[in-house]
Design a protein around this motif. Structure first.
Motif, mmCIF file in Angstrom:
data_model
loop_
_atom_site.group_PDB
_atom_site.id
_atom_site.type_symbol
_atom_site.label_atom_id
_atom_site.label_comp_id
_atom_site.label_asym_id
_atom_site.label_seq_id
_atom_site.Cartn_x
_atom_site.Cartn_y
_atom_site.Cartn_z
ATOM 1 N N ARG A 118 0.817 -1.208 0.000
ATOM 2 C CA ARG A 118 0.000 0.000 0.000
ATOM 3 C C ARG A 118 0.854 1.263 0.000
ATOM 4 N N GLY A 119 2.022 1.219 0.658
ATOM 5 C CA GLY A 119 2.858 2.402 0.783
ATOM 6 C C GLY A 119 3.912 2.501 -0.305
ATOM 7 N N LYS A 120 4.997 3.178 0.025
ATOM 8 C CA LYS A 120 6.090 3.388 -0.919
ATOM 9 C C LYS A 120 7.047 2.197 -0.912
ATOM 10 N N VAL A 121 7.662 1.949 -2.050
ATOM 11 C CA VAL A 121 8.695 0.915 -2.185
ATOM 12 C C VAL A 121 10.012 1.618 -2.484
ATOM 13 N N SER A 122 11.014 1.407 -1.648
ATOM 14 C CA SER A 122 12.294 2.095 -1.834
ATOM 15 C C SER A 122 12.931 1.738 -3.165
ATOM 16 N N SER A 123 12.934 0.457 -3.502
ATOM 17 C CA SER A 123 13.424 0.000 -4.806
ATOM 18 C C SER A 123 12.998 -1.443 -5.004
ATOM 19 N N LEU A 124 12.925 -1.839 -6.275
ATOM 20 C CA LEU A 124 12.589 -3.214 -6.617
ATOM 21 C C LEU A 124 13.858 -3.994 -6.929
ATOM 22 N N TYR A 169 -3.598 -0.365 -3.122
ATOM 23 C CA TYR A 169 -2.438 -1.242 -3.169
ATOM 24 C C TYR A 169 -1.919 -1.401 -4.603
ATOM 25 N N THR A 170 -0.614 -1.631 -4.690
ATOM 26 C CA THR A 170 0.032 -1.960 -5.963
ATOM 27 C C THR A 170 0.511 -3.404 -5.906
ATOM 28 N N ARG A 171 0.295 -4.116 -6.997
ATOM 29 C CA ARG A 171 0.752 -5.512 -7.075
ATOM 30 C C ARG A 171 2.126 -5.568 -7.733
ATOM 31 N N TYR A 172 2.999 -6.420 -7.180
ATOM 32 C CA TYR A 172 4.332 -6.629 -7.740
ATOM 33 C C TYR A 172 4.541 -8.132 -7.945
ATOM 34 N N GLY A 173 5.315 -8.452 -8.969
ATOM 35 C CA GLY A 173 5.598 -9.846 -9.245
ATOM 36 C C GLY A 173 6.757 -9.990 -10.211
#
Length: 220
Positions: free
Chosen positions: A162-168, A202-206
């Motif tokens: 839901r929040g920020k992602v520092s890096s992938l 929310y953002t989905r990552y995969g």
């Protein structure tokens, strides 16, 4: 079976392993390691206080509640059942876990869900760096922020933040939220105790699936 209460001592795990069912409260864990580890029966276990390393590790069938913080590797290699930490968790929460539900109401440190293999993890706060590293299967939900290198070398696990992602991390990308993803996220949030969250936040990552195959042009 009536509720049993144990003061934390060296024989508590042995006593738990002899029970086939029932409700148990463990008092004054005082940061001891491996509290309620290796349970294989449908017990309801409440631990009143902070735990050290590998609390509720290798859990099968039991439902464990920790009313306090948990050290490294809480619910490590869990197979089924549930573990709920009403506090914060240190590194490697839910590492290598194959199934069940892990809920952490506070924050989780680095490597949350490392090499997860089918577990569902819901974190009420934020998570540290390298979380979901080599995550193979399962779902990780983060209501707060995520640290650096989220999902590095991820396989087929699904991550919702839901929040920020520092890096992938390597091969981890943001993906569309289709109706089926909103539905599974809604179910996870409801089970974990946050029914009021809007899944649209929310953002989905995969996985980008670029690391699956050997590339002849790469210099190895």
């Amino acid at each position: 079976m009536d509720t049993l209460t144990y003061a934390m001592a060296s024989g508590v795990n042995r006593a738990l392993h002899r029970l086939e069912t029932g409700t148990v409260t463990i008092t004054a864990p005082n940061g001891k390691h491996s509290v309620a580890a290796g349970l294989r029966t449908p017990l309801a276990v409440t631990i009143d206080g902070h735990c050290g390393y590998y609390a509720a590790g290798m859990n099968q069938l039991a439902d464990v509640v920790i009313n306090g913080n948990a050290g490294v590797g809480v619910a490590e290699n869990m197979m089924s059942g549930s573990v709920r930490v009403n506090g914060n968790a240190s590194q490697s929460a839910g590492a290598t876990a194959h199934g069940g539900l892990l809920v952490i109401t506070g924050d989780a440190a680095a490597r949350c869900g490392i090499s997860m293999k089918g577990v569902d993890i819901v974190v009420g706060g934020s998570i540290g760096h390298m979380s979901a590293f080599m995550a193979q299967a399962g779902r990780l939900v983060v209501r707060g922020d995520a640290g650096e290198a989220l999902g590095d070398s991820i396989y087929e696990a699904r991550l919702y933040v839901r929040g920020k992602v520092s890096s992938l991390g390597a091969d981890c990308i943001a993906k569309d939220m289709r109706p089926e993803h909103h539905a599974e996220l809604r179910e996870l949030l409801d089970r974990a105790g946050w029914p009021d969250d809007d899944t649209a936040d929310y953002t989905r990552y995969g996985s980008a699936r670029q690391l699956y195959h050997f590339q002849a042009g790469n210099d190895y």
